[in-house]
Design a protein around this motif. Structure first.
Motif, PDB file in Angstrom:
ATOM      1  N   UNK A 151     -69.995  -5.083 -49.122  1.00  0.00           N
ATOM      2  CA  UNK A 151     -70.401  -4.453 -50.372  1.00  0.00           C
ATOM      3  C   UNK A 151     -69.685  -3.119 -50.580  1.00  0.00           C
ATOM      4  N   UNK A 152     -68.770  -2.780 -49.690  1.00  0.00           N
ATOM      5  CA  UNK A 152     -67.967  -1.569 -49.869  1.00  0.00           C
ATOM      6  C   UNK A 152     -68.716  -0.280 -49.595  1.00  0.00           C
ATOM      7  N   UNK A 164     -60.113   3.473 -38.075  1.00  0.00           N
ATOM      8  CA  UNK A 164     -59.226   2.379 -38.414  1.00  0.00           C
ATOM      9  C   UNK A 164     -59.501   1.695 -39.762  1.00  0.00           C
ATOM     10  N   UNK A 165     -60.712   1.256 -40.078  1.00  0.00           N
ATOM     11  CA  UNK A 165     -60.899   0.485 -41.319  1.00  0.00           C
ATOM     12  C   UNK A 165     -60.372   1.238 -42.537  1.00  0.00           C
ATOM     13  N   UNK A 166     -59.661   0.502 -43.401  1.00  0.00           N
ATOM     14  CA  UNK A 166     -59.139   1.084 -44.636  1.00  0.00           C
ATOM     15  C   UNK A 166     -59.933   0.574 -45.826  1.00  0.00           C
ATOM     16  N   UNK A 167     -59.992   1.347 -46.864  1.00  0.00           N
ATOM     17  CA  UNK A 167     -60.774   0.996 -48.044  1.00  0.00           C
ATOM     18  C   UNK A 167     -59.826   0.643 -49.181  1.00  0.00           C
ATOM     19  N   UNK A 172     -60.781  -1.637 -58.203  1.00  0.00           N
ATOM     20  CA  UNK A 172     -61.972  -1.006 -58.761  1.00  0.00           C
ATOM     21  C   UNK A 172     -63.132  -1.983 -58.876  1.00  0.00           C
ATOM     22  N   UNK A 173     -62.856  -3.277 -59.063  1.00  0.00           N
ATOM     23  CA  UNK A 173     -63.923  -4.247 -59.295  1.00  0.00           C
ATOM     24  C   UNK A 173     -64.284  -5.043 -58.045  1.00  0.00           C
ATOM     25  N   UNK A 174     -63.475  -4.938 -57.007  1.00  0.00           N
ATOM     26  CA  UNK A 174     -63.774  -5.658 -55.777  1.00  0.00           C
ATOM     27  C   UNK A 174     -63.390  -4.812 -54.572  1.00  0.00           C
TER      28      UNK A 174
END
Length: 318
Positions: A151-152, A164-167, A172-174
């Motif tokens: 869910x971000x 480590x995890x990148x966003x 913008x919508x997913x």
């Protein structure tokens, strides 16, 4: 607060709260009964062999079908890139699941190149911090995630001790979190090495069972005591990792936290969390509230829809 950084405490708190919320699930928590994955696979990274060719970056890009980089993979100027006033080198992100950085150690006149990617922890803080169960630690040793569930919220980004995890800010919508998945779907679960390992021309990356890699690493240290520092980074750090490193210089000189501790990150605050039951209650209570509000909202919508189709309304439409 002694012995633990503010960020480490925040990360552990996020992991601890989520883990408490998810108690009773099959998550690999540091409960003392978890014995790890003895047959899990791993990679031993030998920094004395890496020459910074970035072939691993190119192979990862192709295998994971990532966007083409702004600069080609044979452009060595990327090693001069720094961020945050020169304090940070390149990090993996949504477009690059692995990067190679160059360091100039104080104890050596030769540069050292270090590959950076998810280390696939034995007891991942990202997994314990995820309240929607998007992460899974597989029997092969990979830490994978389900982007359809994510869910971000970015809790995993805070919890990860290796940053480590990148966003996916570009979506913008997913918006979801992205990282190295050990080539699990295309290679690892079929017994094949990750693409980055297979392409390495220097054999700086060795793929195999984690317990066998530890034997190889220790044998190299004993055979060449002047070539390596006497330590395999990842053997015990933060509960152990599937990706482990040999280095010719102290690990602090090539960007590692030299003393992260051997306990999984959740262990670092569980005693504190145990003394603050209110903190432990906030998280599930908050999401229970969200759930009830959502159900209430759905109920109103259903009622409105019913009202819109009353016989009188139908007659009006006719």
């Amino acid at each position: 607060m002694s012995g633990i950084s503010r960020r480490r405490f925040l990360a552990a708190s996020v992991a601890g709260c989520a883990a408490t919320t998810l108690a009773g699930t099959k998550k690999a928590l540091a409960s003392g009964s978890f014995s790890g994955y003895p047959e899990g696979m791993g990679v031993l990274v030998d920094l004395t062999r890496c020459v910074g060719c970035r072939s691993c970056e190119a192979a990862c890009n192709k295998e994971q079908q990532l966007p083409a980089p702004e600069l080609p993979f044979d452009d060595k100027s990327v090693f001069d890139q720094t961020f945050h006033d020169g304090k940070q080198l390149r990090r993996p992100d949504e477009n690059a699941y692995t990067v190679v950085n160059r360091y100039q150690p104080a104890s050596s006149d030769q540069p050292v190149y270090r590959k950076v990617q998810c280390n696939h922890c034995s007891e991942p803080a990202c997994l314990t911090s995820c309240f929607v169960n998007a992460y899974t630690k597989t029997k092969e040793g990979a830490v994978i995630y389900n982007s359809k569930v994510c869910v971000g919220c970015r809790n995993c980004m805070i919890a990860c001790p290796f940053h480590i995890p990148g966003y996916s800010y570009s979506s913008a919508f997913d918006p979801v979190v992205k990282k190295c998945i050990f080539c699990h779907e295309t290679r690892l679960k079929n017994g094949l090495p990750p693409a980055c390992v297979e392409i390495c021309p220097q054999e700086a990356l060795t793929f195999g069972k984690r317990k066998e890699l530890l034997k190889i690493g220790n044998n190299r240290i004993q055979t060449h005591p002047g070539r390596y520092v006497n330590r395999i980074y990842g053997e015990n750090e933060l509960g152990g990792t599937s990706w482990m490193y040999l280095s010719p210089v102290p690990f602090s000189e090539v960007g590692f936290d030299p003393n992260p501790g051997n306990d999984p990150i959740i262990n670092q605050v569980k005693d504190f969390l145990g003394t603050v039951p209110m903190v432990l209650a906030i998280w599930p209570a908050m999401f229970a509230g969200f759930h009830l509000l959502a159900k209430k909202h759905d109920g109103h919508e259903g009622h409105d829809q019913t009202a819109d189709t009353t016989p009188g309304d139908e007659g009006d439409e006719q």
